[in-house]
Design an enzyme around this catalytic site. Sequence first.
Site, short mmCIF file in Angstrom:
data_model
loop_
_atom_site.label_atom_id
_atom_site.label_comp_id
_atom_site.label_asym_id
_atom_site.label_seq_id
_atom_site.Cartn_x
_atom_site.Cartn_y
_atom_site.Cartn_z
N ASP A 114 24.32 41.43 -16.32
CA ASP A 114 23.06 42.07 -16.64
C ASP A 114 22.45 42.87 -15.46
O ASP A 114 22.11 44.04 -15.60
CB ASP A 114 22.11 40.92 -17.05
CG ASP A 114 20.91 41.43 -17.74
OD1 ASP A 114 21.04 42.39 -18.50
OD2 ASP A 114 19.81 40.87 -17.49
N THR A 116 23.82 43.98 -12.54
CA THR A 116 24.66 45.10 -12.09
C THR A 116 24.63 46.24 -13.11
O THR A 116 24.57 47.42 -12.74
CB THR A 116 26.11 44.61 -11.89
OG1 THR A 116 26.08 43.51 -10.99
CG2 THR A 116 27.02 45.69 -11.36
N THR A 136 30.56 38.14 -17.14
CA THR A 136 29.73 36.97 -16.89
C THR A 136 30.29 35.76 -17.61
O THR A 136 30.70 35.86 -18.78
CB THR A 136 28.25 37.12 -17.31
OG1 THR A 136 27.68 35.82 -17.46
CG2 THR A 136 28.05 37.86 -18.60
N ASP A 138 28.58 33.40 -18.53
CA ASP A 138 27.56 32.93 -19.49
C ASP A 138 27.73 33.56 -20.87
O ASP A 138 27.16 33.09 -21.85
CB ASP A 138 26.15 33.26 -18.98
CG ASP A 138 25.76 32.43 -17.78
OD1 ASP A 138 26.59 31.61 -17.34
OD2 ASP A 138 24.63 32.58 -17.29
N GLN A 285 33.31 26.09 -12.47
CA GLN A 285 33.54 26.89 -13.69
C GLN A 285 33.80 28.35 -13.39
O GLN A 285 34.30 29.09 -14.23
CB GLN A 285 32.30 26.82 -14.59
CG GLN A 285 32.04 25.45 -15.15
CD GLN A 285 30.58 25.26 -15.54
OE1 GLN A 285 30.25 25.33 -16.70
NE2 GLN A 285 29.71 25.03 -14.58
O1 F6P Z 1 25.05 34.23 -14.33
C1 F6P Z 1 26.20 33.55 -13.97
C2 F6P Z 1 25.87 32.26 -13.24
O2 F6P Z 1 27.09 31.63 -12.96
C3 F6P Z 1 24.89 31.34 -13.97
O3 F6P Z 1 25.50 30.61 -14.99
C4 F6P Z 1 24.35 30.53 -12.83
O4 F6P Z 1 23.07 30.04 -13.12
C5 F6P Z 1 24.30 31.50 -11.71
O5 F6P Z 1 25.23 32.52 -11.99
C6 F6P Z 1 24.56 30.89 -10.34
O6 F6P Z 1 24.42 31.87 -9.36
P1 F6P Z 1 24.81 31.65 -7.83
O7 F6P Z 1 26.29 31.83 -7.70
O8 F6P Z 1 24.04 32.68 -7.09
O9 F6P Z 1 24.43 30.23 -7.47
#
Ligand code: F6P
Length: 370
Positions: A114, A116, A136, A138, A285
């Site tokens: 989203d 980027t 992503t 998600d 994950q």
């Molecule tokens: O948006 C992808 C994501 O993996 C989310 O599921 C998670 O909340 C976030 O990024 C974690 O971000 P960071 O790697 O900055 O901790």
Amino acid sequence: MKIGILTGGGDCPGLNAVVRGVTKAALRKGWEVIGFKDGFKGVVEGRSERLDDRDVSGILIRGGTILGTSNTANPFSYTIRPLGSIEAPKDLSGLAVKNLEKLGVNALVAIGGDGTLNIAYKLHKKGFPVVGVPKTIDNDLSATDVTFGFDSALTVATEAVDRVHTTAESHQRVMIVETMGRYAGWIALRAGIAGGGDIILIPEIPYRAQDIAKAVADRRRRGKNFSIVVVAEGARPEKGEMTVTKIVAGSTDPLRLGGVSYKIAGIIEKQINVECRVVVLGHVQRGGEPTPFDRWLATGFGVKAVELIEKKQFGRMAALKHYVCESVTLAAAVRKLRRVGKDCQELRTAVGVGTSLGNADVQQFRGVAI
Ligand code: F6P
């Protein structure tokens, strides 16, 4: 023709497969490919390298991104961070465009989620030719049926749910697996269905403590002395907020979540005195090799991005529609997050097999607060 490529936002299995797909397809047309380092940071700071066949050889199955990434570098609101301090954000998009032009880059492929894609859209509106590729874990971008990275994350989450079953059963415990998923519960919902979770909690359906405890107690009454809960990090109680662990200043989404599973364990232990254990999957994950599906999708998206550039269809994003790589406008891509809706197949499936969603009203398909 000279094209630029960058990976932005959080890393994700399949990024390298897209970089490889774009590079191979472009080189075969006789084009030159420039890889920018660390997302838009490399564009603003003028850090890049030429990519040739050797650079992308052997990276199809590698997790992460050979280009590096950043989830804070936004040229339109750019924060310079000298050690120990943060300066006020500046609009350095003009400098970004100047750097691209200085290198002779005719078009840019921006691979990201989203945040980027929003930046990519703004650059396109500023007049620079950009195409996007959706990434992503998600799976929360509405303009594509699926993003690459999701299937890999889902595979890890499902394996975790499978693995905690033995301990849950042997010790007659409740095992709680916390997945990623900030605003959309797709990983928790699908992994919960695939792994046979008994209770699935997602951001779209605020949970009720008494309904979670009742679901566990009901199972015990039926002689099932263990339960598996799958909870998305963004899940929240009906009258409460998400569990925020930290705020990352300058990030396109500054909230970092984690730890809601400990709250769920507290609820179950307090209300029905059943022993709980928690597993927070976190970045596990996002790491490791992409699944075959993600390799296929990422490569398809890479080739599609080059096709879009060749046809001068700028301001568009590669998207999967019914298993075919097509494209949508970047404007449509950033308009709306894809969240679990009350009529979606996954919810019907979960409810159909008797899974609790932590809210008794939702199980009747009434009052879904989405
Ligand atoms: O948006 C992808 C994501 O993996 C989310 O599921 C998670 O909340 C976030 O990024 C974690 O971000 P960071 O790697 O900055 O901790």
